[in-house]
Design a protein around this motif. Structure first.
Motif, short mmCIF file in Angstrom:
data_model
loop_
_atom_site.label_atom_id
_atom_site.label_comp_id
_atom_site.label_asym_id
_atom_site.label_seq_id
_atom_site.Cartn_x
_atom_site.Cartn_y
_atom_site.Cartn_z
N GLU A 56 -21.02 -18.82 53.90
CA GLU A 56 -20.13 -19.59 53.02
C GLU A 56 -20.53 -21.05 53.00
O GLU A 56 -20.64 -21.68 51.93
CB GLU A 56 -18.68 -19.49 53.50
CG GLU A 56 -17.96 -18.21 53.17
CD GLU A 56 -16.51 -18.30 53.58
OE1 GLU A 56 -15.79 -19.16 53.01
OE2 GLU A 56 -16.07 -17.54 54.47
N VAL B 67 -23.86 -21.71 51.05
CA VAL B 67 -23.91 -21.60 49.59
C VAL B 67 -22.93 -22.54 48.88
O VAL B 67 -23.06 -22.77 47.68
CB VAL B 67 -23.65 -20.15 49.12
CG1 VAL B 67 -24.64 -19.20 49.79
CG2 VAL B 67 -22.23 -19.71 49.38
N THR B 68 -21.95 -23.06 49.62
CA THR B 68 -20.96 -23.96 49.00
C THR B 68 -21.15 -25.41 49.39
O THR B 68 -20.60 -26.30 48.75
CB THR B 68 -19.53 -23.55 49.39
OG1 THR B 68 -19.34 -23.73 50.79
CG2 THR B 68 -19.24 -22.10 49.00
N MET C 258 -27.57 -18.49 47.67
CA MET C 258 -26.59 -17.63 47.03
C MET C 258 -27.25 -16.51 46.25
O MET C 258 -26.77 -15.37 46.24
CB MET C 258 -25.69 -18.45 46.10
CG MET C 258 -24.56 -17.64 45.47
SD MET C 258 -23.46 -16.92 46.73
CE MET C 258 -22.43 -15.85 45.73
N MET D 154 -17.55 -16.55 48.56
CA MET D 154 -18.83 -16.95 47.99
C MET D 154 -18.89 -16.62 46.51
O MET D 154 -19.37 -17.41 45.69
CB MET D 154 -19.97 -16.28 48.75
CG MET D 154 -20.23 -16.88 50.13
SD MET D 154 -21.68 -16.17 50.96
CE MET D 154 -20.92 -14.82 51.86
#
Length: 740
Positions: free
Chosen positions: A449, A452-453, A474, A501
């Motif tokens: 998480e 990708v964020t 991602m 995600m």
């Protein structure tokens, strides 16, 4: 001694300034004495006219004495600097306390300067200036009055505690600065290495305690924890502590404290848990220094990873340090380097036939692979601990997972044969006996998480950051979990992370579904979704949406994100024809999720119609809740306000700004927090009924929007038909075969 408000107010801090000047003068006088000693004593002794053993002894002694004059000067000047710094800090904190007391009194409150307790003084001017009606209104809300009193009391006591902490630190520094630690001159002479920095001295006191290790008394261990807790974010303290203890010393200390040998729930176990947290935070702060000494510390700590810290069944360095990685904000580069080292060690071991369970859990028995009772009380999986650390450090997590080989090994890429380079996450060996499932899957999900964020999970306040590297990771996540050999089912506990995600990339996923046939750009899908898809392959988007829909938890989260995202698009394009295109795109996304969920429910409960119908009803009615809280109209946002949420969605809202984005996430997370489902008196007995209910939910936002406008019935019926068609198209994209 605990100081009170009155003690602080009555204290004359000018004596500190006066004493600082006196100590500075004393230092200068020691320097003069050193010059006199060199001139009149050592010069005479060294002229060569006095020979023999007594002369040699005298010259040796004179060298030590000369050093002590120099050391006395250094110590006196350090004491002067400490007193001066203490005077400035305490004066500032005392002024802050005085200002708070004045502000409270000006607002109509009385402060008990002995206890720090604040109460309303109804005779004060702010209250007597009110009209009888206004005063009665205030008194009729006792909850608000009590809350205000509690808030003021908390502020006053925090100001007092800040003074007490600063006073304690100054005392610690003044005691430590006089400890002869320079290794020269007399054994118990003056401290030639004295520092005038309070942070350095408090760190050195912490080092002295840590050096005692397991021999510390409970009082001393509490004292060490207090120092670490109060100074964990102080760069000077943290680096001084880490450098003085050293990498090997850090491992020796924490291993020697035997944190898992303490009786479960005992005071010592709770104390060691606090020390773990604060020591981890301190070391994390230290690694953020770019000094050569800290770079060396990091290299040495990494080199210690493979080494057993004791006998054959003792934990390895990776396990001891990883236990401390559970807490703290570590430097991205260190975490990445440490993680690469750990993965290389595991993969090399795998080539020799040793699994992670063999490496990290030792056993009683006649051979190293006995399945009898676990003998290593640590038993922790260091990669799981590393994942926990990386989840708080998104930059490190992103860099770690961008390496294809690392991603394949840690996340899982079984390939067509199912024998690919997939890590077998070991069960956790509990220090109190037994095992539990591989908790590393939860930590892996949170680390992904973050990767990708660009934000720590559960902290939406930091915002969504999707740069090229985050997007790259991602895409690997989508390809892996949305492919034909998804490891999701073999990783219990990761589904909620996959849902979050997906939520963070809901715009790209919607664009991908639109791009079947490669027409998304030509039909303006990018304008509606606010993205060009970042190169996502349509088949990958469909596969990932299918996988999210199959799992109950990820379906819940992704459905909510889809509803919120589409609602934001409807709000964005309100009053234009694009508002219905936004609804069509959203309907397709909902259709894909609903089809996957319906198929999975059908497969899971093929032989149990009652259970299947109950699950279908639950899914449909839960989506009803989501649709009802994230409805956007021409006028703006409508929906319940929720506490701080846990997911982020991309949303570009014209005219709405951050407030509208926040409202979206609040509404989504309010729905996710709900444990109840509104049946509305309806029961689902067939898949067709689920399809109908799901379609109603998927179109609720646009139907609410249309009800605010002037669209005639026939026009809306035509547009709704098109939206329904796109919903069905989404279902067809992910459809394999309904298992009824």
């Amino acid at each position: 001694m605990t100081l009170t408000c009155q003690d602080i107010l009555d204290t004359d801090l000018s004596t500190l300034s006066t004493a600082a000047k006196s100590w500075k003068s004393m230092g200068e006088r020691f320097g003069e004495l050193k010059t006199d000693y060199d001139t009149h004593i050592r010069k005479t002794l060294g002229n060569g006219t006095w020979q023999g053993r007594s002369a040699e002894a005298s010259r040796t002694h004179s060298t030590a004495t000369a050093h002590e004059f120099t050391a006395a000067k250094a110590e006196a000047r350090a004491v002067s600097a400490l007193l001066s710094a203490g005077h400035k800090q305490l004066s500032r904190l005392k002024e802050a306390l005085s200002t708070t007391l004045s502000d409270a009194r000006a607002k109509g409150y009385h402060v008990d300067t002995q206890t720090g307790r604040v109460r309303v003084d109804w005779n004060a001017k702010p209250w007597t200036d009110l009209s009888p009606e206004e005063l009665r209104a205030v008194k009729n809300d006792p909850g608000a009055v009590a809350a205000a009193e509690a808030d003021w009391t908390s502020t006053v006591r925090k100001r007092v505690q800040a003074v007490c902490d600063a006073d304690a630190d100054l005392r610690t520094a003044l005691v430590n600065v006089t400890v002869d630690d320079d290794g020269k001159g007399s054994a118990h002479g003056f401290n030639g290495g004295a520092s005038g920095d309070i942070s350095v001295n408090t760190a050195e006191r912490a080092v002295q305690l840590a050096d005692k290790g397991a021999d510390m008394t409970a009082t001393e261990l509490n004292g060490l924890d207090d120092l670490l807790a109060r100074h964990a974010k102080d760069p000077t303290f943290a680096e001084t502590f880490a450098k003085r203890v050293g990498a090997q010393g850090t491992v020796d200390f924490w291993h020697g404290m035997a944190p898992y040998a303490a009786e479960r729930g005992s005071p010592r176990a709770r104390l060691l848990a606090r020390v773990r947290e604060h020591l981890g935070e301190t070391l994390g702060t230290a690694t953020r220094s770019d000094s050569p000494a800290m770079r060396r510390w990091e290299r040495e700590m990494t080199d210690l990873g493979p080494e057993r810290q004791g006998g054959h069944y003792a934990p390895r360095g990776y396990q001891v340090m990883a236990d401390l990685l559970r807490h703290g904000d570590y430097d991205d580069r260190f975490l990445h380097t440490y993680g690469d080292s750990l993965v290389r060690f595991e993969r090399d071991a795998a080539a020799d036939g040793r699994s992670p369970a063999d490496l990290w859990t030792a056993h009683r028995g006649t051979d190293a692979y006995s399945v009898e009772q676990l003998d290593n009380p640590w038993g922790n999986d260091p990669l799981a601990d590393l994942m926990r650390g990386m989840s708080r450090n998104p930059g490190a997590s992103t860099a770690f997972f961008t390496d294809p080989a690392t991603f394949d090994y840690v996340v899982g890429n079984p390939g067509e044969t199912g024998q690919g380079t997939v890590r077998d996450w070991p069960d956790v060996a509990l220090p109190y006996g037994g095992t539990e499932r591989a908790a590393g899957h939860d930590e892996l999900g949170r680390a992904l998480e973050a990767a990708v964020t660009g934000a720590p999970p559960g902290d939406p306040s930091s915002g969504l950051h999707r740069g090229p590297d985050e997007i790259k990771v991602m895409h690997r996540v989508m390809e892996t979990y949305g492919g034909p050999y998804s490891p999701r089912e073999a990783q219990p506990g990761i589904s909620d992370s996959l849902g979050r995600m997906g939520a963070a990339y809901v715009d790209d996923l919607n664009y991908g579904l639109e791009d079947y046939g490669g027409a998304a750009e030509q039909i303006g899908s990018g304008r509606i979704t606010g993205t060009d898809g970042h190169g996502i392959d349509p088949a990958v988007a469909a596969g990932f949406m299918r996988e999210l829909g199959r799992d109950e938890e990820s379906y819940r989260i992704m459905s909510a994100a889809e509803e919120g995202f589409v609602a934001s698009r409807i709000h964005q394009f309100a009053g234009t024809d694009d508002v219905y295109r936004a609804a069509e795109i959203g309907a397709k996304g909902h259709g894909a999720l609903d089809e996957a969920r319906a198929e999975q429910i059908g497969a899971d409960f093929r032989d149990d119609a009652a259970q299947r119908n109950a699950k279908l009803e639950e899914a449909a009615n839960w989506k009803k809740n989501v649709a009802s809280v994230a409805v956007y109209t021409v006028g703006g946002v409508a929906g319940a306000v929720a506490p701080e949420g846990s997911i982020l969605i991309p949303a570009t809202i014209g005219g709405g700004g951050a407030a509208s984005v926040s409202a979206i996430n609040e509404a989504i997370n309010n729905a996710l927090a709900s444990d109840t489902y509104d049946n509305s008196g309806q029961s689902i007995h067939t898949l067709d009924q689920f399809d109908q209910r799901a379609l109603e939910n998927a179109t609720e936002a646009i139907r609410n929007h249309a009800s605010q406008g002037s669209l005639d019935e026939n026009d809306f019926k035509e547009k709704l038909g098109r939206i329904s068609y796109e919903y069905s198209a989404g279902r067809r994209i992910v459809d394999t075969e309904n298992s009824q």
